[in-house]
Design an enzyme around this catalytic site. Sequence first.
Site, PDB file in Angstrom:
ATOM      1  N   SER A 157       0.842  -1.204   0.000  1.00 43.74           N
ATOM      2  CA  SER A 157       0.000   0.000   0.000  1.00 43.74           C
ATOM      3  C   SER A 157       0.871   1.245   0.000  1.00 43.74           C
ATOM      4  CB  SER A 157      -0.878   0.000   1.249  1.00 43.74           C
ATOM      5  OG  SER A 157      -1.569   1.225   1.387  1.00 43.74           O
ATOM      6  N   TYR A 170      -1.719  -0.767  10.214  1.00 42.05           N
ATOM      7  CA  TYR A 170      -1.838  -1.053   8.774  1.00 42.05           C
ATOM      8  C   TYR A 170      -0.559  -0.622   8.053  1.00 42.05           C
ATOM      9  CZ  TYR A 170      -3.911  -0.953   4.073  1.00 42.05           C
ATOM     10  OH  TYR A 170      -4.189  -1.153   2.750  1.00 42.05           O
TER      11      TYR A 170
HETATM   12  N1  LIG Z   1      -8.618   0.068  -1.353  1.00 42.98           N
HETATM   13  C1  LIG Z   1      -7.518   0.774  -1.171  1.00 42.98           C
HETATM   14  O1  LIG Z   1      -7.534   2.026  -1.184  1.00 42.98           O
HETATM   15  C2  LIG Z   1      -6.198   0.081  -0.965  1.00 42.98           C
HETATM   16  C3  LIG Z   1      -5.045   0.871  -1.014  1.00 42.98           C
HETATM   17  C4  LIG Z   1      -3.812   0.260  -0.832  1.00 42.98           C
HETATM   18  C5  LIG Z   1      -3.724  -1.092  -0.623  1.00 42.98           C
HETATM   19  N2  LIG Z   1      -4.861  -1.848  -0.576  1.00 42.98           N
HETATM   20  C6  LIG Z   1      -4.691  -3.274  -0.329  1.00 42.98           C
HETATM   21  O2  LIG Z   1      -5.262  -4.001  -1.387  1.00 42.98           O
HETATM   22  C7  LIG Z   1      -5.714  -5.271  -0.903  1.00 42.98           C
HETATM   23  C8  LIG Z   1      -7.156  -5.465  -1.317  1.00 42.98           C
HETATM   24  O3  LIG Z   1      -7.920  -4.435  -0.730  1.00 42.98           O
HETATM   25  P1  LIG Z   1      -9.370  -3.999  -1.225  1.00 42.98           P
HETATM   26  O4  LIG Z   1      -9.367  -2.534  -1.234  1.00 42.98           O
HETATM   27  O5  LIG Z   1      -9.768  -4.750  -2.431  1.00 42.98           O
HETATM   28  O6  LIG Z   1     -10.189  -4.441   0.073  1.00 42.98           O
HETATM   29  P2  LIG Z   1     -11.534  -5.249   0.297  1.00 42.98           P
HETATM   30  O7  LIG Z   1     -12.537  -4.902  -0.749  1.00 42.98           O
HETATM   31  O8  LIG Z   1     -11.861  -5.034   1.723  1.00 42.98           O
HETATM   32  O9  LIG Z   1     -11.082  -6.742   0.051  1.00 42.98           O
HETATM   33  C9  LIG Z   1     -10.235  -7.383   0.975  1.00 42.98           C
HETATM   34  C10 LIG Z   1     -10.072  -8.828   0.547  1.00 42.98           C
HETATM   35  O10 LIG Z   1      -9.295  -9.503   1.547  1.00 42.98           O
HETATM   36  C11 LIG Z   1     -10.007 -10.658   1.997  1.00 42.98           C
HETATM   37  N3  LIG Z   1      -9.764 -10.890   3.399  1.00 42.98           N
HETATM   38  C12 LIG Z   1      -9.917 -10.008   4.435  1.00 42.98           C
HETATM   39  N4  LIG Z   1      -9.671 -10.610   5.605  1.00 42.98           N
HETATM   40  C13 LIG Z   1      -9.346 -11.901   5.310  1.00 42.98           C
HETATM   41  C14 LIG Z   1      -9.012 -13.017   6.097  1.00 42.98           C
HETATM   42  N5  LIG Z   1      -8.962 -12.964   7.452  1.00 42.98           N
HETATM   43  N6  LIG Z   1      -8.754 -14.186   5.482  1.00 42.98           N
HETATM   44  C15 LIG Z   1      -8.813 -14.276   4.126  1.00 42.98           C
HETATM   45  N7  LIG Z   1      -9.129 -13.256   3.331  1.00 42.98           N
HETATM   46  C16 LIG Z   1      -9.408 -12.081   3.917  1.00 42.98           C
HETATM   47  C17 LIG Z   1     -11.474 -10.303   1.742  1.00 42.98           C
HETATM   48  O11 LIG Z   1     -12.251 -11.466   1.562  1.00 42.98           O
HETATM   49  P3  LIG Z   1     -13.311 -12.076   2.623  1.00 42.98           P
HETATM   50  O12 LIG Z   1     -13.895 -10.949   3.385  1.00 42.98           O
HETATM   51  O13 LIG Z   1     -14.267 -12.810   1.740  1.00 42.98           O
HETATM   52  O14 LIG Z   1     -12.468 -12.979   3.453  1.00 42.98           O
HETATM   53  C18 LIG Z   1     -11.395  -9.536   0.445  1.00 42.98           C
HETATM   54  O15 LIG Z   1     -11.397 -10.410  -0.653  1.00 42.98           O
HETATM   55  C19 LIG Z   1      -5.503  -5.245   0.613  1.00 42.98           C
HETATM   56  O16 LIG Z   1      -4.309  -5.904   0.942  1.00 42.98           O
HETATM   57  C20 LIG Z   1      -5.387  -3.763   0.922  1.00 42.98           C
HETATM   58  O17 LIG Z   1      -4.627  -3.540   2.075  1.00 42.98           O
HETATM   59  C21 LIG Z   1      -6.094  -1.283  -0.748  1.00 42.98           C
END
Ligand SMILES: NC(=O)c1ccc[n+]([C@@H]2O[C@H](COP(=O)([O-])OP(=O)(O)OC[C@H]3O[C@@H](n4cnc5c(N)ncnc54)[C@H](OP(=O)(O)O)[C@@H]3O)[C@@H](O)[C@H]2O)c1
Length: 281
Positions: A157, A170
């Site tokens: 991130s 985080y």
């Molecule tokens: N959105 C942003 O602005 C942003 C920015 C920088 C980095 N990121 C990173 O990008 C990645 C994806 O984020 P996103 O924005 O797509 O978030 P999201 O929509 O909240 O998706 C998170 C994913 O992680 C899975 N997950 C969460 N807890 C888990 C657990 N205990 N075991 C297995 N799977 C788990 C969720 O699936 P289930 O709930 O079905 O388990 C979901 O598929 C993350 O690593 C996040 O830190 C996001």
Amino acid sequence: MTATPDDPFRLDGARALVTGASRGIGRATAVTLARAGADLALSARNQAALKETAALVEDEGRTAVLVPGDLAEPGTAEAVVDAAATALGGLDVVIHNAGVLPAQDDGTPTLVPLQDSAQVDWDHVLAVNLNATAALCRRAHRHLTASSRASLVLMSSLAGVAGTPRMEAYGASKAAQIALARSLAVGWAREGIRVNALCPGWTRTDMTSFAYSLEPLSEWLMAHVPLGRWAEPDEIARAALFLASPAASYLTGQALVLDGGVSVPDGGLAGISKPPSPFTD
Ligand SMILES: NC(=O)c1ccc[n+]([C@@H]2O[C@H](COP(=O)([O-])OP(=O)(O)OC[C@H]3O[C@@H](n4cnc5c(N)ncnc54)[C@H](OP(=O)(O)O)[C@@H]3O)[C@@H](O)[C@H]2O)c1
């Protein structure tokens, strides 16, 4: 532009595991990899949502298998990796994308300064974002060494390269993922495994709905993004495909920051005006 079979941006026949594939960036990445010719193992907790992603992968003419699991539970990461390799007959690409912010039971993120935060929230974020990452990488190694086009991408991130008050756990977990990617990249290079971190900025997903759906907060955040808008998951997915593909064959140990310019200091010279912070405490 029409893709050709030797297009280095394609992944024809590659066997790829994507974690966090039930929604958001992970779902977009799975579909993007499938469109580029990969077969997919999809992991997350929510199996109904994983089936929806699998249907999208199959719409692209590729195979999708489900390897569900809760990465907060010790042993799950290893089981997920092995199940993916067994189902696909090996692994060439691993996009470890699952991650969490500290959150309340209803999923609303708990954005409080470290001094006001609970140790249990720190522990949970580190368990999912870092401990499971280490376990997953440790187990993925044995499968990736058997591949002639191995690539591991850790979804870090912007928070891993920039200061992130109220998101200290985080940010620490995401910075550690970058350090891990760098170490593994060097350690595994002679085994032909490339390892990179991808660092998205503010991207429109469930994780950030608390922010983009709250006008003063969204406006304030976007005022700090030179491109002036949220990223869409597909934009991050395309970078994940690039890192996984032969197009990035000489690229390893890097943290690719995809943040609309947030991390580029403008010294105020761009003249982008910033509204006052919506945080009052
Ligand atoms: N959105 C942003 O602005 C942003 C920015 C920088 C980095 N990121 C990173 O990008 C990645 C994806 O984020 P996103 O924005 O797509 O978030 P999201 O929509 O909240 O998706 C998170 C994913 O992680 C899975 N997950 C969460 N807890 C888990 C657990 N205990 N075991 C297995 N799977 C788990 C969720 O699936 P289930 O709930 O079905 O388990 C979901 O598929 C993350 O690593 C996040 O830190 C996001």
